[in-house]
Design a protein around this motif. Structure first.
Motif, PDB file in Angstrom:
ATOM      1  N   PRO A  42       9.167 -16.548 -27.945  1.00 25.37           N
ATOM      2  CA  PRO A  42       9.558 -16.869 -29.140  1.00 25.37           C
ATOM      3  C   PRO A  42       9.231 -15.735 -30.023  1.00 25.37           C
ATOM      4  O   PRO A  42       8.367 -15.393 -30.431  1.00 25.37           O
ATOM      5  CB  PRO A  42       8.869 -18.326 -29.760  1.00 25.37           C
ATOM      6  CG  PRO A  42       7.653 -18.101 -28.873  1.00 25.37           C
ATOM      7  CD  PRO A  42       7.764 -17.355 -27.906  1.00 25.37           C
ATOM      8  N   ARG A  43      10.529 -15.403 -30.627  1.00 26.56           N
ATOM      9  CA  ARG A  43      10.483 -13.795 -31.540  1.00 26.56           C
ATOM     10  C   ARG A  43      11.277 -14.349 -32.846  1.00 26.56           C
ATOM     11  O   ARG A  43      12.110 -14.632 -32.840  1.00 26.56           O
ATOM     12  CB  ARG A  43      11.028 -12.825 -30.867  1.00 26.56           C
ATOM     13  CG  ARG A  43      10.262 -12.485 -29.579  1.00 26.56           C
ATOM     14  CD  ARG A  43       8.651 -12.276 -29.699  1.00 26.56           C
ATOM     15  NE  ARG A  43       8.384 -11.299 -30.475  1.00 26.56           N
ATOM     16  CZ  ARG A  43       8.139  -9.966 -30.319  1.00 26.56           C
ATOM     17  NH1 ARG A  43       8.343  -9.468 -29.083  1.00 26.56           N
ATOM     18  NH2 ARG A  43       7.734  -9.190 -31.276  1.00 26.56           N
ATOM     19  N   THR A  44      10.630 -14.030 -33.845  1.00 26.62           N
ATOM     20  CA  THR A  44      11.246 -14.218 -35.301  1.00 26.62           C
ATOM     21  C   THR A  44      12.465 -13.725 -35.499  1.00 26.62           C
ATOM     22  O   THR A  44      13.361 -14.097 -35.962  1.00 26.62           O
ATOM     23  CB  THR A  44      10.362 -13.721 -36.258  1.00 26.62           C
ATOM     24  OG1 THR A  44       8.805 -14.217 -35.960  1.00 26.62           O
ATOM     25  CG2 THR A  44      10.692 -14.060 -37.634  1.00 26.62           C
ATOM     26  N   SER A  45      12.863 -12.475 -34.703  1.00 22.31           N
ATOM     27  CA  SER A  45      13.868 -11.734 -34.832  1.00 22.31           C
ATOM     28  C   SER A  45      14.799 -11.764 -33.679  1.00 22.31           C
ATOM     29  O   SER A  45      14.082 -11.662 -32.271  1.00 22.31           O
ATOM     30  CB  SER A  45      13.844 -10.320 -35.413  1.00 22.31           C
ATOM     31  OG  SER A  45      15.006  -9.573 -34.961  1.00 22.31           O
ATOM     32  N   PRO A  46      16.088 -11.863 -33.581  1.00 22.52           N
ATOM     33  CA  PRO A  46      16.757 -11.998 -32.226  1.00 22.52           C
ATOM     34  C   PRO A  46      16.852 -10.588 -31.602  1.00 22.52           C
ATOM     35  O   PRO A  46      17.118 -10.263 -30.464  1.00 22.52           O
ATOM     36  CB  PRO A  46      18.157 -12.263 -32.673  1.00 22.52           C
ATOM     37  CG  PRO A  46      18.350 -12.010 -34.067  1.00 22.52           C
ATOM     38  CD  PRO A  46      16.941 -12.216 -34.550  1.00 22.52           C
ATOM     39  N   TYR A  47      16.460  -9.612 -32.249  1.00 27.11           N
ATOM     40  CA  TYR A  47      16.550  -8.101 -31.921  1.00 27.11           C
ATOM     41  C   TYR A  47      15.024  -7.565 -31.188  1.00 27.11           C
ATOM     42  O   TYR A  47      14.896  -6.480 -31.055  1.00 27.11           O
ATOM     43  CB  TYR A  47      16.932  -7.287 -33.137  1.00 27.11           C
ATOM     44  CG  TYR A  47      18.274  -7.614 -33.728  1.00 27.11           C
ATOM     45  CD1 TYR A  47      19.179  -7.850 -32.768  1.00 27.11           C
ATOM     46  CD2 TYR A  47      18.074  -8.156 -35.054  1.00 27.11           C
ATOM     47  CE1 TYR A  47      20.497  -8.203 -33.596  1.00 27.11           C
ATOM     48  CE2 TYR A  47      19.236  -8.266 -35.708  1.00 27.11           C
ATOM     49  CZ  TYR A  47      20.552  -8.560 -35.104  1.00 27.11           C
ATOM     50  OH  TYR A  47      21.533  -9.269 -35.671  1.00 27.11           O
ATOM     51  N   GLN A  48      14.068  -8.621 -31.125  1.00 27.57           N
ATOM     52  CA  GLN A  48      12.869  -8.038 -30.513  1.00 27.57           C
ATOM     53  C   GLN A  48      12.805  -8.421 -29.036  1.00 27.57           C
ATOM     54  O   GLN A  48      13.528  -9.370 -28.682  1.00 27.57           O
ATOM     55  CB  GLN A  48      11.817  -8.961 -31.251  1.00 27.57           C
ATOM     56  CG  GLN A  48      11.406  -8.341 -32.670  1.00 27.57           C
ATOM     57  CD  GLN A  48      10.557  -9.163 -33.691  1.00 27.57           C
ATOM     58  OE1 GLN A  48      10.704 -10.220 -33.685  1.00 27.57           O
ATOM     59  NE2 GLN A  48       9.490  -8.622 -33.950  1.00 27.57           N
ATOM     60  N   PHE A  49      11.994  -8.044 -28.129  1.00 32.89           N
ATOM     61  CA  PHE A  49      11.825  -8.285 -26.840  1.00 32.89           C
ATOM     62  C   PHE A  49      11.535  -9.795 -26.573  1.00 32.89           C
ATOM     63  O   PHE A  49      10.501 -10.554 -27.131  1.00 32.89           O
ATOM     64  CB  PHE A  49      10.704  -7.496 -26.100  1.00 32.89           C
ATOM     65  CG  PHE A  49      10.268  -7.839 -24.847  1.00 32.89           C
ATOM     66  CD1 PHE A  49      11.187  -7.625 -23.922  1.00 32.89           C
ATOM     67  CD2 PHE A  49       9.136  -8.286 -24.398  1.00 32.89           C
ATOM     68  CE1 PHE A  49      11.073  -7.941 -22.628  1.00 32.89           C
ATOM     69  CE2 PHE A  49       8.769  -8.704 -23.169  1.00 32.89           C
ATOM     70  CZ  PHE A  49       9.877  -8.257 -22.239  1.00 32.89           C
ATOM     71  N   ARG A  50      12.295 -10.453 -25.888  1.00 34.24           N
ATOM     72  CA  ARG A  50      12.251 -11.947 -25.654  1.00 34.24           C
ATOM     73  C   ARG A  50      11.800 -12.226 -24.285  1.00 34.24           C
ATOM     74  O   ARG A  50      11.726 -13.664 -23.966  1.00 34.24           O
ATOM     75  CB  ARG A  50      13.593 -12.711 -25.945  1.00 34.24           C
ATOM     76  CG  ARG A  50      14.000 -12.336 -27.372  1.00 34.24           C
ATOM     77  CD  ARG A  50      15.470 -12.871 -27.726  1.00 34.24           C
ATOM     78  NE  ARG A  50      15.559 -14.137 -27.592  1.00 34.24           N
ATOM     79  CZ  ARG A  50      16.714 -14.920 -28.009  1.00 34.24           C
ATOM     80  NH1 ARG A  50      17.885 -13.986 -28.375  1.00 34.24           N
ATOM     81  NH2 ARG A  50      16.602 -16.199 -27.958  1.00 34.24           N
TER      82      ARG A  50
ATOM     83  N   ALA B   8       4.936  -6.648 -27.781  1.00 35.79           N
ATOM     84  CA  ALA B   8       4.943  -7.733 -28.431  1.00 35.79           C
ATOM     85  C   ALA B   8       3.384  -8.103 -28.884  1.00 35.79           C
ATOM     86  O   ALA B   8       2.601  -7.470 -28.194  1.00 35.79           O
ATOM     87  CB  ALA B   8       5.294  -9.299 -27.954  1.00 35.79           C
TER      88      ALA B   8
ATOM     89  N   ARG C  35       5.550 -22.929 -32.834  1.00 31.45           N
ATOM     90  CA  ARG C  35       6.867 -22.934 -33.244  1.00 31.45           C
ATOM     91  C   ARG C  35       7.481 -24.359 -32.675  1.00 31.45           C
ATOM     92  O   ARG C  35       8.532 -24.740 -33.252  1.00 31.45           O
ATOM     93  CB  ARG C  35       8.086 -22.050 -33.141  1.00 31.45           C
ATOM     94  CG  ARG C  35       7.413 -20.784 -33.832  1.00 31.45           C
ATOM     95  CD  ARG C  35       8.195 -19.469 -33.412  1.00 31.45           C
ATOM     96  NE  ARG C  35       7.955 -18.331 -34.106  1.00 31.45           N
ATOM     97  CZ  ARG C  35       6.788 -17.740 -34.027  1.00 31.45           C
ATOM     98  NH1 ARG C  35       5.824 -18.033 -33.077  1.00 31.45           N
ATOM     99  NH2 ARG C  35       6.787 -16.516 -34.663  1.00 31.45           N
TER     100      ARG C  35
END
Lengths: 352, 352, 352, 352
Positions: free
Chosen positions: A132-140, A308, A186
């Motif tokens: 789960p990453r706060t931004s959609p542009y981070q490694f998921r 991360a 989350r």
């Protein structure tokens, strides 16, 4: 449940309250004080009745008395829940350490970390394939490919694995690979997910949300327990407060409080609980001293290249140093680090 | 992104920082102050680079400068997003009101409420068929049967409907019935769900979580926008603070802040934002005065028999009274209540 | 006060609780539910008894029922407290505006601001001669020289003045100059100061602290009232939350809540409640719409040269624009801006 | 200090920022990124300049880089501050324990407690003669009579004493009796009081306020240090969060953070940090494990008859048990309990 009437309420208002309680199927018990009239609801009313009574004319306050969770409560089950992972028991007289990278990145990274944490005395390997990453542009995360890497690392080292599941439809797939299902902070009130892990046949670690009260946390655990899965452990990972120097504020009070209210094991995550690698060791020692049943620690071969949570990850050397201190404090509070072949060797080396 | 070096850092440490920035594909820009050396990262580094730089030796702090969201930002889209619902526009020069019961209970309850809120001048009907509840023992909604009741009420009254979706696998089903998909506060960082509503062809209302910062909220909106769904509105519904007298603390500051940072419409929910019916009207007026694009209000024929959120629901009479006051304040701040046949009749009556 | 016994308590434990209540001089009232035994304490026990009972064996929880404040309570005094300032009444049917610089810097600055805020329709002049500053290296105010400047401005404009007092030993001096004594947020529980302003013969404005609950706030007011000073008003100025984009989070819920619990007037400070000048107007309008009895606004001739709080101060032009909007919203909610010669002229001009 | 310009700022706006920096006496350093123009302020600008720059046209954000405190900073003084109390050193390699009743009630109570805590190995006697109480109707302390009782207890036991001072005008009187002046959480930003204890010739223990950030806490310490008093220690006593089950949330992260940022000793108060006696021991152990320099513990001969804070006070037996566990954990983390005649005897007994 207790209904406090307003100063100066009318007889009609009081009758209305009593009638509403009767309508809901409960008896009422009237008590007139010098200032306040109080109506007790006799029985175990559902939490919703509070809402219904609060809106009635003449009512000042409605105070629930019965705890809204049952299966998670120590009143319901006085003895500690024990969760067996191969030869390691979580929630028993020994401390258990779960360690590994925040995210699964490559086979090399996971394998190196698994070996390093095992050598340092860890009992369980952690690593995220769904992040789960706060931004959609981070490694998921790598998804199923990541799960396969974790399974390889288990095969190689013998360490059981824990990994996060984020969506109800992934529970079945993730369960096929992992030993423990992690529900992240989350998702503390992602009720379809809680229902689904409640139907799984794997232990679940439920992380406290950023602003989850103790009662809400236990109610989320209740969701899982109510579906029949009794293998639940709770993880304190820091809460959100006004202080922003640290990523979160590790709530050590939570450890003895939850152990008093519930029979479920309590794990502490000082990596998320602080967000800075140089605070992880003191926070880990604090959690152990407060009585935690286990620790969850982020370790990475090269934190400044982590995809991360690099800022809060320990190097292998720092993790090794942490484990030595944890062993001392765990001993001091009478909950020694669970034995592994690795720490057996180390204690031999120490003595020699 | 700016890297602040520690007082007394070494040349090697500074070189290490510059090398890491170069390795990540960016240029660096050195600036030596009286006390601090500062290294600027030239370009648009990904948020993750902050983590990588923070752990390097000699680094005091890393400060991001570029906002991590793009599509949700007013820098990216200066003009307001407008969301058309039949003849009503959300985010334009007029105020829109969504009202209805917390949970769909029966056809009679929904139909009566739909007619009442329409008569009072509301534009959109709200109602939950899938209810996130803190306890597994509370009423969790009627599911698809509830959606069918909402659709009937739409047919009867002509009001578009908004209803919550809680799981990724339900998005398709709920989309078939509803006009607006609501993502609840507890799912603000349920990323699989955000991805899924991002693929839907319906407008989405994204409620702020209990302890979600403005930036995190906009990043969650970014998830939806990044999947191609541009019809996103945001809903302030109160945050969790130390104060427990109210269920939540309605953050009116959020309204002008979000409107400055983003082009997305902002709705306010004074029902959840206060948790007590007698606070709903003043909080609704406050939100309108602060510039909200819309309101979301819980209304129930008989709040003391509501299956959810009775304490914060308005009766039909109280909702009617609220709408009259809302119309006054909306007029005063130059964002009048959007016209409907109902309020056209009312204004005629008033004038007569 | 209600004592909830633990599930499975012994008879001895119950007897111990009853005995402790008797020892404290109260009668007890026993009620056995299906699950819990509850002991009511009949009478008005002091808040301290809660502590004493909580530590007894067999006790699960102790719940106070009576509000701990009396003089501040609407139960004690149902009618609103009115505070008369020359021809302006605070807490009555009209809205009152206090405006001026955060800190008194020079005679020119104060005089120019006083004239500007008067011309725009403000009723009372604010300005600090004693400034609480987070850092010892910031400007801390002119002291008595500042008070003299304020007195001059009052003489020149006829506006009553409000200024902060920070230490018990300064109350007498500050009272000689000011019309209203302000107790700042940081002193909300500075009890020697509260006692001292309670003995003064001037109205007091008590600002809520950064993390003060409604109950604590009213108890701090109770300190002042208990010393005999009945001229107390309360000021909501934003609370500290997890959100750091704004300096504070203005809690609009506080306005109707305090007006329900207490008879004391409630003022709102949107300058501190937001910390950014461009948020002051929407937040001010929100407070007025929620029913505030007054506003406290920071205005400065040249905000970028202010010695304190420049970021949240309005220019004269912006203040003038705010007042026009405030007048509209105040009218809409039925609490019009109190008349002054200035706004009489303005409304003439408007009509012409 | 770094000024981030808005995307699309004009040349005039940039010139305005540079001109304002020059006017304030500093040089500026321009850096144009791909998206943002950034202006560095070269030198050590006062914190107030941030406010002035923030309001200028074209400015997006102003980010301070230099820490606003100096004397409290480890950059300024790398070596730990040591505070000598007779033969005990606070802030050195050994752990120090301060214990005693919340409030001084009677000579018998204090004397009995002093002897009990001394016998259990405590080093310093705590007790309040001036009590800050939330309600004016609670016991507010014996004043000077209480100070005399503390002095008697010191004479009898040899233990140094620590007691709270609440008003600037009392500092001289309290200093005549006490060995350490305590400034309470509610007075963390009572600046006249901080100034006054800064002029006193006694060590000061400064408790963190309920919602005080680390930086604000150190700035309050800076007030005392700036007046010339270098004998300052800090006390973490729990912060206010959304969780209300505990009275406060003990922030263990604060201990290593403050020790990193500052050279001042850090004491932990698990009594206020939890508010429940059965949580005091685990929280105390956590604080010691996290590296605290000392503990502050409430002990009372008969907690259920205490005039203040009974719920969180330990009996003599419980305190004795706590000290034995504290000794173990202190040993384990390499910061053993400071020797006293009492614990010398105990260790003899143990060995025998």
């Amino acid at each position: 449940m207790i209904v406090v009437m307003k100063v100066g309420h009318t007889t009609e208002e009081l009758d209305g309250v009593v009638a509403r309680i009767t309508e809901a199927g409960f008896r009422s018990n009237l008590s007139r004080g010098v200032e306040h009239t109080v109506v007790g609801v006799v029985g175990q009313p559902p939490p919703d009745l509070k809402d219904d009574l609060e809106v009635l004319a003449g009512v000042e306050d409605v105070i629930p008395i019965t705890k809204p969770y049952k299966l998670a409560s120590r009143d319901f089950q006085p003895v500690d829940t024990l969760i067996q992972m191969k030869d390691v028991v979580i929630g028993g007289p020994e401390l258990v350490v779960m360690a590994g990278p925040c995210a699964v990145e490559t086979e090399e990274q996971v394998m190196a970390t698994a070996k390093a944490v095992k050598a340092a005395g860890a009992h369980i390997l952690r690593g995220g394939a769904y992040k789960p990453r706060t931004s959609p542009y981070q490694f998921r995360g790598l998804g199923e490919a990541g799960l396969r890497i974790l399974a390889l690392a288990r095969q190689e080292t013998g360490l059981p694995i824990i990994t996060e599941v984020m969506a109800p439809e992934d529970v079945e797939l993730v369960s096929r690979y992992t030993d423990i299902l992690q529900v992240g902070a989350r998702n503390i009130q992602n009720f379809p997910l809680l229902d689904e892990v409640g139907k799984a046949h794997k232990p679940v670690m439920l992380k406290r949300g950023m602003s989850t009260t103790y009662q809400e946390w236990l109610l989320s655990a209740e969701y899982i327990l109510a579906q029949g899965n009794k293998q639940v452990m709770l993880c304190e990972r820091g809460i959100r407060t006004f202080e922003t120097y640290t990523r979160n504020t590790l709530d050590v009070n939570a450890i003895p409080v939850i152990q008093k209210l519930s029979h479920l094991p309590v794990i502490a995550d000082p990596s998320h609980g602080t967000g800075k690698w140089y605070l992880v060791t003191p926070a880990a020692l604090a959690a152990v001293a407060a009585g935690a049943d286990g620790l969850l620690i982020e370790v990475h071969p090269s934190p400044d290249h982590a995809l991360a949570d690099g800022a809060q990850s320990l190097t292998f050397e720092n993790f090794q140093a942490l484990m030595e201190k944890v062993a001392q404090v765990a001993q001091a509070v009478g909950k020694p680090l669970a034995k592994t072949s690795a720490n057996a060797i180390q204690s031999q080396r120490k003595r020699a």
